[in-house]
Write a protein that holds these residues in place. Structure first.
Motif, PDB file in Angstrom:
ATOM      1  N   GLN A  13      58.307   4.706  44.385  1.00  0.00           N
ATOM      2  CA  GLN A  13      58.462   5.876  43.524  1.00  0.00           C
ATOM      3  C   GLN A  13      58.134   7.181  44.232  1.00  0.00           C
ATOM      4  OE1 GLN A  13      56.247   3.457  43.197  1.00  0.00           O
ATOM      5  NE2 GLN A  13      54.398   4.031  42.095  1.00  0.00           N
ATOM      6  N   CYS A  14      57.482   7.106  45.393  1.00  0.00           N
ATOM      7  CA  CYS A  14      57.139   8.320  46.156  1.00  0.00           C
ATOM      8  C   CYS A  14      57.804   8.311  47.532  1.00  0.00           C
ATOM      9  CB  CYS A  14      55.623   8.448  46.312  1.00  0.00           C
ATOM     10  SG  CYS A  14      54.726   8.545  44.753  1.00  0.00           S
TER      11      CYS A  14
ATOM     12  N   VAL B 102      51.105  17.659  43.798  1.00  0.00           N
ATOM     13  CA  VAL B 102      50.651  16.269  43.676  1.00  0.00           C
ATOM     14  C   VAL B 102      50.346  15.937  42.219  1.00  0.00           C
ATOM     15  CG1 VAL B 102      48.772  14.685  44.243  1.00  0.00           C
ATOM     16  CG2 VAL B 102      49.792  16.079  46.038  1.00  0.00           C
ATOM     17  N   GLU B 103      49.664  16.863  41.526  1.00  0.00           N
ATOM     18  CA  GLU B 103      49.363  16.635  40.115  1.00  0.00           C
ATOM     19  C   GLU B 103      50.636  16.536  39.289  1.00  0.00           C
ATOM     20  OE1 GLU B 103      46.770  19.708  38.789  1.00  0.00           O
ATOM     21  OE2 GLU B 103      44.997  18.913  39.829  1.00  0.00           O
ATOM     22  N   SER B 104      51.607  17.394  39.612  1.00  0.00           N
ATOM     23  CA  SER B 104      52.880  17.353  38.899  1.00  0.00           C
ATOM     24  C   SER B 104      53.605  16.033  39.146  1.00  0.00           C
ATOM     25  CB  SER B 104      53.754  18.534  39.337  1.00  0.00           C
ATOM     26  OG  SER B 104      55.024  18.466  38.747  1.00  0.00           O
ATOM     27  N   THR B 105      53.614  15.594  40.416  1.00  0.00           N
ATOM     28  CA  THR B 105      54.263  14.324  40.742  1.00  0.00           C
ATOM     29  C   THR B 105      53.577  13.159  40.056  1.00  0.00           C
ATOM     30  OG1 THR B 105      54.850  15.232  42.915  1.00  0.00           O
ATOM     31  CG2 THR B 105      55.016  12.840  42.642  1.00  0.00           C
ATOM     32  N   LYS B 106      52.237  13.213  40.027  1.00  0.00           N
ATOM     33  CA  LYS B 106      51.487  12.148  39.353  1.00  0.00           C
ATOM     34  C   LYS B 106      51.826  12.099  37.873  1.00  0.00           C
ATOM     35  CE  LYS B 106      46.750  10.559  38.514  1.00  0.00           C
ATOM     36  NZ  LYS B 106      45.310  10.863  38.711  1.00  0.00           N
ATOM     37  N   ALA B 107      51.917  13.270  37.236  1.00  0.00           N
ATOM     38  CA  ALA B 107      52.263  13.319  35.810  1.00  0.00           C
ATOM     39  C   ALA B 107      53.662  12.754  35.573  1.00  0.00           C
ATOM     40  CB  ALA B 107      52.174  14.757  35.298  1.00  0.00           C
ATOM     41  N   MET B 108      54.593  13.056  36.497  1.00  0.00           N
ATOM     42  CA  MET B 108      55.956  12.539  36.361  1.00  0.00           C
ATOM     43  C   MET B 108      55.979  11.022  36.502  1.00  0.00           C
ATOM     44  SD  MET B 108      58.034  15.432  38.547  1.00  0.00           S
ATOM     45  CE  MET B 108      59.549  14.483  38.510  1.00  0.00           C
ATOM     46  N   VAL B 109      55.207  10.492  37.460  1.00  0.00           N
ATOM     47  CA  VAL B 109      55.148   9.036  37.652  1.00  0.00           C
ATOM     48  C   VAL B 109      54.567   8.357  36.419  1.00  0.00           C
ATOM     49  CG1 VAL B 109      54.072   7.188  38.999  1.00  0.00           C
ATOM     50  CG2 VAL B 109      55.028   9.182  40.162  1.00  0.00           C
ATOM     51  N   GLU B 110      53.479   8.932  35.873  1.00  0.00           N
ATOM     52  CA  GLU B 110      52.868   8.357  34.679  1.00  0.00           C
ATOM     53  C   GLU B 110      53.832   8.383  33.498  1.00  0.00           C
ATOM     54  OE1 GLU B 110      49.357  10.649  34.178  1.00  0.00           O
ATOM     55  OE2 GLU B 110      48.191   9.536  35.682  1.00  0.00           O
ATOM     56  N   ALA B 111      54.564   9.489  33.357  1.00  0.00           N
ATOM     57  CA  ALA B 111      55.540   9.576  32.262  1.00  0.00           C
ATOM     58  C   ALA B 111      56.642   8.536  32.441  1.00  0.00           C
ATOM     59  CB  ALA B 111      56.138  10.980  32.218  1.00  0.00           C
ATOM     60  N   SER B 112      57.070   8.338  33.705  1.00  0.00           N
ATOM     61  CA  SER B 112      58.097   7.336  33.978  1.00  0.00           C
ATOM     62  C   SER B 112      57.599   5.932  33.641  1.00  0.00           C
ATOM     63  CB  SER B 112      58.508   7.410  35.450  1.00  0.00           C
ATOM     64  OG  SER B 112      59.429   6.399  35.770  1.00  0.00           O
ATOM     65  N   GLU B 113      56.338   5.633  33.979  1.00  0.00           N
ATOM     66  CA  GLU B 113      55.763   4.325  33.668  1.00  0.00           C
ATOM     67  C   GLU B 113      55.679   4.109  32.158  1.00  0.00           C
ATOM     68  OE1 GLU B 113      55.097   1.897  35.683  1.00  0.00           O
ATOM     69  OE2 GLU B 113      55.705   3.067  37.434  1.00  0.00           O
TER      70      GLU B 113
ATOM     71  N   GLU C  25      60.492   1.000  26.965  1.00  0.00           N
ATOM     72  CA  GLU C  25      61.782   0.323  27.053  1.00  0.00           C
ATOM     73  C   GLU C  25      61.601  -1.194  27.066  1.00  0.00           C
ATOM     74  OE1 GLU C  25      65.804  -0.280  27.228  1.00  0.00           O
ATOM     75  OE2 GLU C  25      64.716   1.596  26.822  1.00  0.00           O
ATOM     76  N   ARG C  26      60.553  -1.665  27.768  1.00  0.00           N
ATOM     77  CA  ARG C  26      60.281  -3.117  27.803  1.00  0.00           C
ATOM     78  C   ARG C  26      59.967  -3.650  26.413  1.00  0.00           C
ATOM     79  NH1 ARG C  26      56.212  -6.694  28.053  1.00  0.00           N
ATOM     80  NH2 ARG C  26      54.670  -5.051  27.653  1.00  0.00           N
ATOM     81  N   LYS C  27      59.162  -2.898  25.652  1.00  0.00           N
ATOM     82  CA  LYS C  27      58.834  -3.323  24.289  1.00  0.00           C
ATOM     83  C   LYS C  27      60.063  -3.354  23.394  1.00  0.00           C
ATOM     84  CE  LYS C  27      54.027  -1.685  24.415  1.00  0.00           C
ATOM     85  NZ  LYS C  27      53.062  -0.726  23.839  1.00  0.00           N
ATOM     86  N   ARG C  28      60.929  -2.323  23.558  1.00  0.00           N
ATOM     87  CA  ARG C  28      62.159  -2.305  22.756  1.00  0.00           C
ATOM     88  C   ARG C  28      63.063  -3.489  23.094  1.00  0.00           C
ATOM     89  NH1 ARG C  28      61.823   3.443  23.532  1.00  0.00           N
ATOM     90  NH2 ARG C  28      63.144   3.308  25.379  1.00  0.00           N
ATOM     91  N   GLU C  29      63.108  -3.858  24.401  1.00  0.00           N
ATOM     92  CA  GLU C  29      63.932  -4.986  24.813  1.00  0.00           C
ATOM     93  C   GLU C  29      63.398  -6.297  24.237  1.00  0.00           C
ATOM     94  OE1 GLU C  29      66.921  -7.148  26.716  1.00  0.00           O
ATOM     95  OE2 GLU C  29      66.716  -5.013  26.230  1.00  0.00           O
TER      96      GLU C  29
END
Length: 481
Positions: free
Chosen positions: A13-14, A302-313, A319-323
């Motif tokens: 992811q990075c 770095v903080e922005s990237t971390k927030a984006m990764v957390e949001a993606s997770e 999505e997994r729960k919906r599936e």
């Protein structure tokens, strides 16, 4: 020259993040966890896609294409990582030149002009071009005359280059920490209201503006002298602003202190040495500030990237729960359809034989549903053979051949929707499939589920392996008939 070591994060992811020092690697690992401390060194000649306008970069052409769809103005080009280094260095130098020019003009006058609503860049350029006159009126007149000029409110490369080549952009600032400082005892403050300003102050003020402030506007002479002296005779308007801002000061009617005597004039060599020392300190301070600024920007990135990764997770987890929920609903629907189909088969059995199906067969049917689809396919084909081999061999052969065509079409055209639906009211289906007990169950095992007027493949991509085995079973039975 020491070669710059370049690193890339090993986490997927990075993967596009590049680090140009071990400090950046450590900051990244602290922000995202120990796993992100695993980096690999990359060669400066490694090619990547770079947006020459913004500096964005990626190793993946798919990600580059996505960015270009979102921002058609982006200008991506394929370059080595060394090009990205030069791009970063060039931008840093451009910021340094701009700051250097803004620091080169009179800061008090710059502050006054910006306080009046003018932009900082426009005010600095006006002061630069009117430095020979040295007044705010001249600067404001220049801004009025050039307000329609192209790029008048921008610091273009051509303009900065012309300033640098003329040498007018160099600034030497006083440094309180530099040089030898002689400490003297402070003189007692014996000023009192009514005393005049020192002669050293009086001779420094603009005589015509002093006369206008006192005789025409009615300001006390002492206050008018203080205003002109403190604003360095910038303009009459600046003096009036000073008088307005300081009208309520407790010491407004006290005379100014006697200015300190000028320092002994240094020799040309001493002045040059002092100027070089101060400029060196200014450059070092500037570099330190730039380094801290870059580090802060990197921390924010770095903080922005971390927030984006957390949001993606979080999105992936949702999505997994919906599936899982979708699969549960599909399973419940399939079970409901199976029961309806079983009930229809029971009624068909009663209509045909005039009695309920044997309990043993019903139990066996239930146990078969719990087995693998391959076992179900084998069971229902065996059931067809058992029930109709002797009583209706020609009908059985037609039924098996039709089933083979259905499965073969599904195997050869897994994405074609027309082979994923079987109309229940189709004449061929009614005559070749429906009358044979076990044929519809076979289709259910192959993934077809009952809808209102058809059997529809429940899987988006049919099981090719299962289709292949089913065709082998059918060919085997046809060979035995």
């Amino acid at each position: 020259m020491v070669a710059t070591m370049i690193f890339k994060c090993s986490q997927d992811q990075c993967a596009r993040l590049l680090f140009f020092s071990m400090d950046e690697v450590q900051d990244h690992a602290q922000a995202f966890g120990v796993a992100h401390a695993n980096v690999e060194q990359v060669d400066p000649s490694t090619q990547l896609w770079v947006d020459v306008k913004s500096g964005r970069h990626t190793f993946r052409e798919q990600e580059k294409d996505k960015w270009m769809r979102n921002d058609p103005s982006a200008q991506f080009e394929l370059h080595p990582i060394s090009f990205l280094l030069e791009l970063r260095k060039k931008k840093s130098q451009e910021h340094h030149k701009q700051d250097k020019f803004l620091d080169s003009v009179n800061q008090k006058k710059l502050e006054m002009l910006t306080f009046r609503g003018n932009s900082r860049i426009l005010s600095a350029k006006a002061l630069h071009f009117t430095k020979g006159e040295g007044s705010l009126e001249a600067a404001e007149k220049w801004m009025e005359e050039h307000k329609g000029d192209t790029d008048v409110d921008k610091l273009t490369d051509e303009f900065l280059a012309s300033v640098e080549s003329s040498g007018s952009g160099d600034v030497v600032m006083a440094d309180a920490s530099g040089g030898d400082v002689e400490m003297v005892d402070a003189e007692p403050d014996d000023r009192k209201i009514g005393d005049p300003n020192p002669p050293e102050v009086k001779k420094m003020v603009h005589p015509e503006w002093l006369k206008e402030l006192t005789t025409e506007m009615g300001f006390p002479e002492l206050r008018a002298e203080k205003a002109l002296y403190c604003t360095e005779n910038a303009s009459l308007e600046a003096a009036i602003e000073w008088l307005t801002q300081h009208a309520e000061d407790a010491d407004i009617d006290l005379p100014l202190k006697k200015p300190a005597p000028p320092k002994p004039k240094m020799s040309k060599e001493e002045a040059q040495a002092k100027a070089a020392e101060l400029q060196k300190k200014i450059r070092e301070k500037k570099l330190q500030e730039e380094k801290l600024s870059e580090k802060e920007k990197e921390r924010q990135r770095v903080e922005s990237t971390k927030a984006m990764v957390e949001a993606s997770e979080r999105l992936k987890e949702e999505e997994r729960k919906r599936e899982i929920e979708r699969q549960r609903r599909e399973k419940e629907q399939a079970e409901k359809d199976r029961k309806e189909l079983k009930e229809k088969m029971r009624l068909d059995y009663i209509e045909r034989f005039g009695k309920e199906p044997p309990p043993e067969e019903e139990e066996h049917e239930k146990s078969i549903k719990e087995k693998s689809t391959k076992d179900q396919v084998a069971f229902y084909l065996g059931k067809l053979k058992k029930n109709y081999k002797d009583s209706n061999p020609e009908g059985l052969k037609t039924c098996l051949s039709t089933l083979k065509i259905y499965v073969k079409n599904l195997q050869d055209n897994p994405q074609d929707p027309k082979f994923k639906k079987l109309k229940l009211d189709n004449k061929a289906f009614q005559s070749r499939i429906a009358p044979f007990d076990g044929a519809i169950d076979f289709l259910d095992a192959m993934g077809f589920e009952k809808k209102e007027d058809c059997l529809e493949q429940r899987k988006s991509v049919p099981d090719g392996w299962l289709c292949g085995n089913a065709i082998k079973f059918i060919d085997l039975l046809l060979g035995q008939l």
